[in-house]
Design an enzyme around this catalytic site. Structure first.
Site, PDB file in Angstrom:
ATOM      1  N   SER A 154       0.826  -1.208   0.000  1.00 21.23           N
ATOM      2  CA  SER A 154       0.000   0.000   0.000  1.00 21.23           C
ATOM      3  C   SER A 154       0.860   1.259   0.000  1.00 21.23           C
ATOM      4  O   SER A 154       2.006   1.256   0.440  1.00 21.23           O
ATOM      5  CB  SER A 154      -0.915   0.028   1.227  1.00 21.23           C
TER       6      SER A 154
HETATM    7  N1  SAH Z   1      -1.040  -4.720   4.158  1.00 24.28           N
HETATM    8  C1  SAH Z   1      -0.409  -5.026   2.909  1.00 24.28           C
HETATM    9  C2  SAH Z   1      -1.318  -4.706   1.734  1.00 24.28           C
HETATM   10  C3  SAH Z   1      -1.247  -5.782   0.712  1.00 24.28           C
HETATM   11  S1  SAH Z   1      -2.445  -5.701  -0.583  1.00 24.28           S
HETATM   12  C4  SAH Z   1       0.941  -4.329   2.792  1.00 24.28           C
HETATM   13  O1  SAH Z   1       1.224  -3.429   3.584  1.00 24.28           O
HETATM   14  O2  SAH Z   1       1.736  -4.719   1.938  1.00 24.28           O
HETATM   15  C5  SAH Z   1      -3.773  -6.658   0.076  1.00 24.28           C
HETATM   16  C6  SAH Z   1      -3.480  -8.072   0.498  1.00 24.28           C
HETATM   17  O3  SAH Z   1      -4.716  -8.672   0.874  1.00 24.28           O
HETATM   18  C7  SAH Z   1      -2.901  -8.971  -0.586  1.00 24.28           C
HETATM   19  O4  SAH Z   1      -1.715  -9.553  -0.113  1.00 24.28           O
HETATM   20  C8  SAH Z   1      -3.979 -10.033  -0.821  1.00 24.28           C
HETATM   21  O5  SAH Z   1      -3.468 -11.313  -1.146  1.00 24.28           O
HETATM   22  C9  SAH Z   1      -4.687 -10.038   0.520  1.00 24.28           C
HETATM   23  N2  SAH Z   1      -6.056 -10.538   0.476  1.00 24.28           N
HETATM   24  C10 SAH Z   1      -7.001 -10.394  -0.495  1.00 24.28           C
HETATM   25  N3  SAH Z   1      -8.141 -11.019  -0.152  1.00 24.28           N
HETATM   26  C11 SAH Z   1      -7.924 -11.587   1.079  1.00 24.28           C
HETATM   27  C12 SAH Z   1      -8.725 -12.368   1.974  1.00 24.28           C
HETATM   28  N4  SAH Z   1      -9.997 -12.711   1.685  1.00 24.28           N
HETATM   29  N5  SAH Z   1      -8.176 -12.774   3.127  1.00 24.28           N
HETATM   30  C13 SAH Z   1      -6.893 -12.437   3.470  1.00 24.28           C
HETATM   31  N6  SAH Z   1      -6.095 -11.710   2.665  1.00 24.28           N
HETATM   32  C14 SAH Z   1      -6.597 -11.271   1.485  1.00 24.28           C
END
Ligand code: SAH
Length: 213
Positions: free
Chosen positions: A64
């Site tokens: 993010s």
């Molecule tokens: N907090 C992270 C943001 C990553 S983007 C950072 O700082 O890098 C969002 C993430 O949510 C992705 O890794 C994706 O695989 C995960 N995601 C999507 N749907 C999900 C679900 N149902 N349960 C858990 N994780 C999920």
């Protein structure tokens, strides 16, 4: 894995940018000033790590934008030792921010590859979240509930009921809600059945996906 004075200098500038954009919480700013974001990214993007932008990570996901991480972290109003659940571990950057804020962090990731990689990486860096879970964030983590706060770091087409149900009274859920773009939304639990809802501006996240384990 190197963190140099040059990186520290760029981090300081990033913090200035976040202050100009309206981030005020001192602990959040100091966490961002401390965490080597470049190490959470593919080395090809390393030079861009301290721009206020989202970047691709493994498995078609993104780390993010720092402003978004700061904005969501600020909305949580964490106190030391608060129990926090993060949905979407991803690169682990937001997880590290929550650890720096002194929270007991639980985090769920549904991509096996990212889950494994990030678990190892966070421990190499010395971060100790309480529990990293491979699973579906729509369900929350009922066996560890209730939480002081829950933060969702992927765009949710709707608000998953289990997450509201796993909040303590006065607990806060910060969740971007919407399909193509999302409205940052804060729910504060007022009683067993009542929630206060506040909406903040528009953001853009990768989608919170259902059922693919
Ligand atoms: N907090 C992270 C943001 C990553 S983007 C950072 O700082 O890098 C969002 C993430 O949510 C992705 O890794 C994706 O695989 C995960 N995601 C999507 N749907 C999900 C679900 N149902 N349960 C858990 N994780 C999920």
């Amino acid at each position: 894995m190197k963190d140099t004075l040059r990186h520290a200098g760029m981090r300081k500038q990033l913090v200035e940018v976040l202050i100009r954009k309206g981030i005020k919480n001192k602990s959040v700013l100091s966490a961002i000033n401390k965490i080597p974001r470049h190490l959470f990214m593919d080395s090809s993007f390393e030079d861009h790590a301290y721009q206020d932008k989202a970047f691709p990570i493994a498995a078609d996901q993104t780390i993010s934008q720092p402003y978004t991480v700061a904005f969501q972290s600020e909305l949580l109003q964490l106190k030391k030792d608060d129990k926090v659940l993060e949905i979407g571990t991803g690169s682990g950057y937001q997880t590290a921010v929550l650890c720096e804020l002194g929270a007991k962090v639980y985090s769920i990731e549904r991509q096996k590859e990212l889950f494994k990689k990030t678990k190892l990486f966070l421990s190499k860096l010395g971060y100790r979240p309480k529990y990293l879970s491979f699973g579906d964030g729509y369900k929350g983590l009922v066996e560890h509930a209730p939480f002081d706060s829950i933060i969702v770091t992927a765009g949710a087409p709707f608000v998953p009921k289990p997450l509201l149900g796993q909040l303590k009274v006065e607990g806060r859920l910060v969740i971007p809600v919407g399909d193509d773009t999302q409205i940052m939304t804060l729910f504060i639990r007022k009683s067993k059945t009542e929630f206060e809802k506040h909406e903040f501006g528009e953001f853009r996240f990768v989608p919170l996906l259902e059922d693919k384990n």
